[in-house]
Motif scaffolding. Structure first.
Motif, PDB file in Angstrom:
ATOM      1  N   ILE A  46       0.835  -1.206   0.000  1.00 44.41           N
ATOM      2  CA  ILE A  46       0.000   0.000   0.000  1.00 44.41           C
ATOM      3  C   ILE A  46       0.873   1.260   0.000  1.00 44.41           C
ATOM      4  O   ILE A  46       0.590   2.239  -0.708  1.00 44.41           O
ATOM      5  CB  ILE A  46      -0.941  -0.001   1.222  1.00 44.41           C
ATOM      6  CG1 ILE A  46      -1.995  -1.114   1.090  1.00 44.41           C
ATOM      7  CG2 ILE A  46      -1.595   1.359   1.413  1.00 44.41           C
ATOM      8  CD1 ILE A  46      -3.041  -0.907   0.041  1.00 44.41           C
ATOM      9  N   ILE A  47       1.939   1.262   0.797  1.00 44.15           N
ATOM     10  CA  ILE A  47       2.832   2.427   0.839  1.00 44.15           C
ATOM     11  C   ILE A  47       3.492   2.641  -0.516  1.00 44.15           C
ATOM     12  O   ILE A  47       3.615   3.767  -0.995  1.00 44.15           O
ATOM     13  CB  ILE A  47       3.872   2.255   1.976  1.00 44.15           C
ATOM     14  CG1 ILE A  47       3.179   2.379   3.336  1.00 44.15           C
ATOM     15  CG2 ILE A  47       4.996   3.276   1.850  1.00 44.15           C
ATOM     16  CD1 ILE A  47       4.053   2.015   4.515  1.00 44.15           C
ATOM     17  N   CYS A  48       3.912   1.560  -1.168  1.00 44.10           N
ATOM     18  CA  CYS A  48       4.500   1.699  -2.519  1.00 44.10           C
ATOM     19  C   CYS A  48       3.479   2.252  -3.503  1.00 44.10           C
ATOM     20  O   CYS A  48       3.832   3.012  -4.423  1.00 44.10           O
ATOM     21  CB  CYS A  48       5.026   0.351  -3.004  1.00 44.10           C
ATOM     22  SG  CYS A  48       6.485  -0.232  -2.094  1.00 44.10           S
ATOM     23  N   ALA A  49       2.208   1.914  -3.338  1.00 44.77           N
ATOM     24  CA  ALA A  49       1.160   2.380  -4.251  1.00 44.77           C
ATOM     25  C   ALA A  49       0.963   3.886  -4.188  1.00 44.77           C
ATOM     26  O   ALA A  49       0.410   4.476  -5.126  1.00 44.77           O
ATOM     27  CB  ALA A  49      -0.152   1.666  -3.948  1.00 44.77           C
ATOM     28  N   THR A  50       1.419   4.539  -3.119  1.00 45.31           N
ATOM     29  CA  THR A  50       1.276   6.001  -3.037  1.00 45.31           C
ATOM     30  C   THR A  50       2.115   6.704  -4.098  1.00 45.31           C
ATOM     31  O   THR A  50       1.887   7.877  -4.396  1.00 45.31           O
ATOM     32  CB  THR A  50       1.664   6.521  -1.640  1.00 45.31           C
ATOM     33  OG1 THR A  50       3.051   6.271  -1.400  1.00 45.31           O
ATOM     34  CG2 THR A  50       0.833   5.841  -0.554  1.00 45.31           C
ATOM     35  N   LEU A  51       3.076   5.983  -4.685  1.00 45.49           N
ATOM     36  CA  LEU A  51       3.897   6.557  -5.765  1.00 45.49           C
ATOM     37  C   LEU A  51       3.106   6.735  -7.055  1.00 45.49           C
ATOM     38  O   LEU A  51       3.566   7.401  -7.976  1.00 45.49           O
ATOM     39  CB  LEU A  51       5.109   5.662  -6.041  1.00 45.49           C
ATOM     40  CG  LEU A  51       6.196   5.613  -4.968  1.00 45.49           C
ATOM     41  CD1 LEU A  51       7.146   4.443  -5.224  1.00 45.49           C
ATOM     42  CD2 LEU A  51       6.972   6.926  -4.926  1.00 45.49           C
ATOM     43  N   LEU A  52       1.921   6.140  -7.146  1.00 45.13           N
ATOM     44  CA  LEU A  52       1.152   6.166  -8.389  1.00 45.13           C
ATOM     45  C   LEU A  52       0.438   7.485  -8.640  1.00 45.13           C
ATOM     46  O   LEU A  52      -0.079   7.703  -9.740  1.00 45.13           O
ATOM     47  CB  LEU A  52       0.121   5.024  -8.389  1.00 45.13           C
ATOM     48  CG  LEU A  52       0.672   3.614  -8.617  1.00 45.13           C
ATOM     49  CD1 LEU A  52      -0.351   2.567  -8.225  1.00 45.13           C
ATOM     50  CD2 LEU A  52       1.092   3.446 -10.068  1.00 45.13           C
TER      51      LEU A  52
END
Length: 435
Positions: free
Chosen positions: A28-34
């Motif tokens: 989920i934290i990595c998805a904030t890069l989207l």
């Protein structure tokens, strides 16, 4: 390097609230890069792996703000693409397994991604083929620097396609989904992982504007969109920690209530503990485990020895097999633990044998446990935590053992369990953290 000094034999009592799910939080934290917009996350576990990932995102240019207890806001407006080629980025990524999931968002949004071979637990071969083949099918090209263990991926625009994953990899599915949501056209992913954490990721992406169908199944259809917006998201409680607490209660003959477990998302985990003879009650969204003097392992219908094995969801998560193994050492009966996925995850059993457990390590993937039925307690000893899950299994063993145990390298346990010593001491455990 820190260690736990554990005085075993105490029965625990009280209520404990599980932390947010580590494996969900990583993706989920990595998805904030989207998206360049603000994404607010709640119930974020403040454990070493998560804090290191957030530090890496800060260094990349993501604005990270703590907005409350276990709550953080992320805004990836100005990503420094030069930084992801730097030695500092390489160093941070190499010590963290979850860093692999920045590839999908970076490729989707910027068309470029770099990553050192990611770190994490030393539990056997953990290949990245599923991730990389998926990116290739979406149109990305990658090079691998064998001398420096470094991946470079590039794309002039990802394009939707059909793919059949060679394994139902959770991180692989998450990574490919995050890449596909901004790809042109339609992507179909068959043999996708469908764990609750993947479902959570997909639902969050849908709230951000993604078009994903088939959530909860192993067939995902994703129609790419031009951009994603901000959202708010709350992590599930960590099913691995919940399972660890159930096992701990049985091993220490304790009466414990685990609060707010999201019971419907635990899948087969409660039923597998029931097959170990462990009694519990579902009380609303809590699990109550009464104190048991004995618990008896079930057998198959033909009377043959019970086998507990990991499998893709909705099968049993491999992260809990270490806990099942240690719980079996004080059960009545025998069980075969079959760890199919990782060839080094059972090698901690030598520590349990030193403590007096009756275990036959059949091969790197299988161990037979003959339980003591609480008639003979384990002995306290000196041991070292080899990885997160084995580390907490050894902690459970030490809590149930007679005498004093010392567990070294508890930084491994800290990577997955937040403030575990203080939380268990509040229930009556005797754990001292020493440097």
């Amino acid at each position: 390097m820190a260690e736990f000094i554990v005085q075993g034999g105490n029965r625990l009592k009280g209520e404990i609230v599980p932390q947010g799910a580590k494996n969900e939080a990583l993706q989920i934290i990595c998805a904030t890069l989207l998206t360049p917009e603000r994404v607010t996350l709640h119930n974020v576990p403040e454990i070493v792996d998560i804090l290191q990932l957030m530090d890496m995102l800060r260094a990349m240019g993501v604005e990270v703000e703590k907005t409350g207890p276990q709550s953080y806001a992320f805004r990836a407006r100005d990503i420094d693409l030069d930084y992801i080629r730097s030695e500092d980025y390489r160093r941070r990524g190499a010590r963290l397994r979850g860093s692999v999931m920045v590839i999908g968002p970076l490729l989707a949004r910027f068309g470029i991604a770099y990553l050192p071979k990611p770190g994490g637990d030393k539990i056997g071969r953990r290949r990245l083929d599923t991730h990389l083949i998926g990116f290739q099918k979406l149109g990305a090209k990658f090079d691998y620097d064998f001398d420096n263990n470094y991946f470079a991926l590039r794309s002039d625009g990802l394009r939707g396609t059909y793919m059949l994953l060679d394994e139902a990899s959770v991180t692989g599915t998450a990574n490919i989904v995050m890449a596909a949501v901004l790809a042109r056209g339609e992507t179909t992913i068959y043999n996708a992982a469908c764990e609750p954490y993947i479902q959570q990721l997909c639902r969050m992406l849908v709230r951000m504007g993604a078009d994903i169908r088939g959530i909860g199944s192993n067939l995902l259809t994703i129609r790419g969109v031009e951009r994603l917006g901000g959202t708010e998201h709350t992590m599930l409680p960590d099913m691995i920690e919940i399972g660890s607490f159930i096992g701990m209660a049985a091993m220490t003959q304790s009466e414990i209530t685990i609060k707010e477990v999201s019971f419907g998302d635990l899948g087969i985990i409660p039923a597998q503990f029931a097959r170990m003879g462990i009694h519990f009650e579902q009380r609303g969204d809590d699990i109550y485990i009464p104190s048991q003097e004995h618990y008896e392992i079930d057998t198959f219908l033909d009377g043959s020895i019970m086998t507990i094995a990991d499998a893709p969801w909705p099968g049993l998560t491999p992260d809990l097999l270490s806990v099942f193994l240690v719980v079996a050492t004080q059960a009545k009966g025998s069980v075969l633990i079959h760890q199919k996925m990782f060839e080094s995850r059972l090698f901690f059993v030598d520590k349990l044998i030193d403590m007096g457990a009756q275990i036959i390590l059949c091969d790197p993937h299988r161990a037979t446990v003959i339980g003591h039925n609480h008639e003979r307690r384990l002995r306290g000893t000196m041991m070292t935590s080899p990885d997160i899950r084995a580390g907490v299994a050894l902690l459970i063993a030490a809590l149930s053992a007679e005498g004093r145990s010392v567990i070294q390298n508890v930084e491994q346990i800290d990577r997955g369990y937040q403030n575990i010593d203080a939380r268990l001491n509040a229930l009556g455990a005797n754990i001292v953290r020493a440097e």
